[in-house]
Design a protein around this motif. Sequence first.
Motif, PDB file in Angstrom:
ATOM      1  N   GLN A  62     -71.261  37.565  47.500  1.00 59.90           N
ATOM      2  CA  GLN A  62     -72.081  36.378  47.284  1.00 59.90           C
ATOM      3  C   GLN A  62     -71.226  35.132  47.167  1.00 59.90           C
ATOM      4  O   GLN A  62     -70.220  35.101  46.461  1.00 59.90           O
ATOM      5  CB  GLN A  62     -72.924  36.537  46.020  1.00 59.90           C
ATOM      6  CG  GLN A  62     -74.188  37.329  46.226  1.00 59.90           C
ATOM      7  CD  GLN A  62     -75.254  36.960  45.210  1.00 59.90           C
ATOM      8  OE1 GLN A  62     -75.669  35.809  45.119  1.00 59.90           O
ATOM      9  NE2 GLN A  62     -75.701  37.942  44.462  1.00 59.90           N
TER      10      GLN A  62
ATOM     11  N   VAL B   5     -76.748  33.463  49.319  1.00 56.72           N
ATOM     12  CA  VAL B   5     -75.967  33.388  50.553  1.00 56.72           C
ATOM     13  C   VAL B   5     -74.688  34.194  50.355  1.00 56.72           C
ATOM     14  O   VAL B   5     -74.191  34.324  49.235  1.00 56.72           O
ATOM     15  CB  VAL B   5     -75.610  31.933  50.950  1.00 56.72           C
ATOM     16  CG1 VAL B   5     -76.864  31.089  51.126  1.00 56.72           C
ATOM     17  CG2 VAL B   5     -74.680  31.286  49.924  1.00 56.72           C
TER      18      VAL B   5
ATOM     19  N   GLY C 230     -73.504  36.631  58.082  1.00 58.19           N
ATOM     20  CA  GLY C 230     -73.785  35.742  56.961  1.00 58.19           C
ATOM     21  C   GLY C 230     -75.251  35.894  56.610  1.00 58.19           C
ATOM     22  O   GLY C 230     -76.111  35.814  57.500  1.00 58.19           O
TER      23      GLY C 230
ATOM     24  N   ILE D 292     -78.642  34.749  54.420  1.00 59.33           N
ATOM     25  CA  ILE D 292     -79.343  33.720  53.649  1.00 59.33           C
ATOM     26  C   ILE D 292     -80.681  34.314  53.247  1.00 59.33           C
ATOM     27  O   ILE D 292     -81.418  34.816  54.108  1.00 59.33           O
ATOM     28  CB  ILE D 292     -79.573  32.438  54.476  1.00 59.33           C
ATOM     29  CG1 ILE D 292     -78.246  31.905  55.033  1.00 59.33           C
ATOM     30  CG2 ILE D 292     -80.251  31.356  53.628  1.00 59.33           C
ATOM     31  CD1 ILE D 292     -77.948  32.350  56.431  1.00 59.33           C
TER      32      ILE D 292
ATOM     33  N   ALA E  76     -77.634  26.456  51.034  1.00 58.48           N
ATOM     34  CA  ALA E  76     -77.902  27.189  52.267  1.00 58.48           C
ATOM     35  C   ALA E  76     -77.372  26.443  53.490  1.00 58.48           C
ATOM     36  O   ALA E  76     -76.772  27.051  54.387  1.00 58.48           O
ATOM     37  CB  ALA E  76     -79.400  27.434  52.407  1.00 58.48           C
TER      38      ALA E  76
ATOM     39  N   PHE F 199     -73.614  26.734  53.981  1.00 61.29           N
ATOM     40  CA  PHE F 199     -73.222  28.083  54.382  1.00 61.29           C
ATOM     41  C   PHE F 199     -73.587  28.341  55.848  1.00 61.29           C
ATOM     42  O   PHE F 199     -72.800  28.916  56.605  1.00 61.29           O
ATOM     43  CB  PHE F 199     -73.908  29.100  53.478  1.00 61.29           C
ATOM     44  CG  PHE F 199     -73.527  30.527  53.780  1.00 61.29           C
ATOM     45  CD1 PHE F 199     -72.289  31.016  53.398  1.00 61.29           C
ATOM     46  CD2 PHE F 199     -74.394  31.366  54.444  1.00 61.29           C
ATOM     47  CE1 PHE F 199     -71.916  32.329  53.673  1.00 61.29           C
ATOM     48  CE2 PHE F 199     -74.046  32.679  54.723  1.00 61.29           C
ATOM     49  CZ  PHE F 199     -72.800  33.155  54.339  1.00 61.29           C
ATOM     50  N   ILE F 200     -74.775  27.916  56.254  1.00 60.56           N
ATOM     51  CA  ILE F 200     -75.205  28.095  57.649  1.00 60.56           C
ATOM     52  C   ILE F 200     -74.231  27.407  58.599  1.00 60.56           C
ATOM     53  O   ILE F 200     -73.827  27.968  59.624  1.00 60.56           O
ATOM     54  CB  ILE F 200     -76.633  27.547  57.847  1.00 60.56           C
ATOM     55  CG1 ILE F 200     -77.638  28.381  57.060  1.00 60.56           C
ATOM     56  CG2 ILE F 200     -77.015  27.503  59.324  1.00 60.56           C
ATOM     57  CD1 ILE F 200     -78.973  27.684  56.851  1.00 60.56           C
TER      58      ILE F 200
ATOM     59  N   LEU G  78     -76.135  35.110  61.816  1.00 54.61           N
ATOM     60  CA  LEU G  78     -76.924  34.791  60.631  1.00 54.61           C
ATOM     61  C   LEU G  78     -78.105  35.751  60.505  1.00 54.61           C
ATOM     62  O   LEU G  78     -78.864  35.946  61.458  1.00 54.61           O
ATOM     63  CB  LEU G  78     -77.456  33.362  60.714  1.00 54.61           C
ATOM     64  CG  LEU G  78     -76.406  32.243  60.702  1.00 54.61           C
ATOM     65  CD1 LEU G  78     -77.047  30.907  61.041  1.00 54.61           C
ATOM     66  CD2 LEU G  78     -75.710  32.163  59.353  1.00 54.61           C
TER      67      LEU G  78
ATOM     68  N   THR H 185     -81.427  36.161  58.097  1.00 53.64           N
ATOM     69  CA  THR H 185     -82.230  35.421  57.130  1.00 53.64           C
ATOM     70  C   THR H 185     -83.381  36.304  56.633  1.00 53.64           C
ATOM     71  O   THR H 185     -84.136  36.849  57.438  1.00 53.64           O
ATOM     72  CB  THR H 185     -82.800  34.141  57.770  1.00 53.64           C
ATOM     73  OG1 THR H 185     -81.729  33.364  58.313  1.00 53.64           O
ATOM     74  CG2 THR H 185     -83.551  33.311  56.740  1.00 53.64           C
TER      75      THR H 185
END
Length: 517
Positions: free
Chosen positions: A301, A312, A323, A325, A344, A347-348, A358, A360
């Motif tokens: 985390q 995230v 990654g 989210i 967020a 991090f994205i 990614l 999600t």
Amino acid sequence: MAIEKSLLEQLKERRDQRLVGGGKERIAKIHAKGSITARERFDGLFDDGTFQEWGLHVEHNCHDFGMEKKFMPGDGVITGVGQVDGRPVAGFSQDFTVGGGALGQRHSQKICDVMDYAANCGLPFVAINDSGGARIQEGVDALSGYGQVFYRNVELSGLVPQIAVIAGSCAGGAAYSPALMDFLIMTRKNASMFICGPQVIKAATGVDTTMDEIGSAAANAAISGNVHFVAEDDQHALELVQELLSYLPSNNLDNPPHHPIEDISMVPDTSIDDLVPADAKGALDMEAVIQRIVDDGRFLQVHLEFAKNILVGFARIDGVVVGIIANQPMVKAGTIDIDASDKASRFIRFCNAFNIPLVTLVDVPGFLPGVQQEQGGIIRHGAKMLFAYCAATVPKITVITRKAYGGAYLAMCSRDMRADVVFAWPTAEIAVMGAEGAINVLYRRELEAAEDKQAKRAELVKEYHDRFASPYMAASRGMITDIIQPSMTRASISLALRNTLRKSETRPPKKHGLIPL
């Protein structure tokens, strides 16, 4: 011709003299505080025998206030390149035993030289900060040195990963170099980071405060969000650096260190089904869901203590680095607020810069309502998430688990944000707003006319869900790739990742987009 013995002896003497930094007495003071020295930090970071030092024989460039008489080996900073798990990494480690690790002209030049090398060779950069700040005796030259470092932080941004460790004092302008880097790790003890200390704040504003309130690891991690990871001690901080690097590529042209397994298991994991609350109003623990999806339950985390209503971090799914989210309904019902938006979005954008797919996970009732949020700019901050997801060209896999309402549905990487694959659980609800609020708008007269209002409300909630919020309705319009059982989430994501890893997407040529900062 053989080298004269005296020359070899002189070399050894000079090296030995510099390798002890400010001397054994000052090293002992560092150890007495429970910390380790700048060299010991590099010893703990790099693989044994792989560190090549740059500028061991550099000395300071100041001849004012008696400084010409001071011996300052390495000018208070150790720089060079070593290997972490067999991969080269560049960095610096400030030596508090030498002039308090204060930054001067040659100190900064050493840092800049190794940063330039990291840029040219595509190497991750690690900065271990432990400094009293700018060297006063060098005046504007010291300030110029900070400016040179800041400029290179920006040059390296998005080119190679940058990780800062706050292992001691990091005050004033010195705090801005870590702030320009990708990840900050701060030790819980013996470290501080702030712009103005308690005495300055008291003199300027009349407000009494403490270092714990403004500059501690706890304050920077949980309140301001400046710090991404809190380490218990120096060794733990170095282990976090190593773990973080294990998920990251060396530079923006490399792929992450994927280790995909050959055969993806399509066996259902029924334990995920058990995590879904029987009551639709019950909170789903998204962290528990993540642990069932990722390899060995290992989820690193990022920003663990900050904006806990969104999660995230990095993980692997069948060996592929991702990654993640995810909304966290256990905190603020999973709503998106100002801090969650910032957390967020940053991090994205990091994942997109370094080719990290990614994933999600969505369970969001909306943006957090309230006067404070509106006045604080939730529109502007929430728009960052929309921008970050839309700008991302890496593989994007979305799973809608339950609620996905209004603009927050879009902000969590819907199909319209160019998600490559969107799965939904049968429990998903995708709509402009939740049923309870919607029926007061759509069915107000029917509800008012009903004799048994409670029974009528339940009937209308079901009707609303079936007509306007059902995942099948969204799927019928092509907004959902497939509706899956929760038990098939890991397998479905894994297969989708394999199918999209070769994704290549280009955008119209431009200097850069203008994210709503």
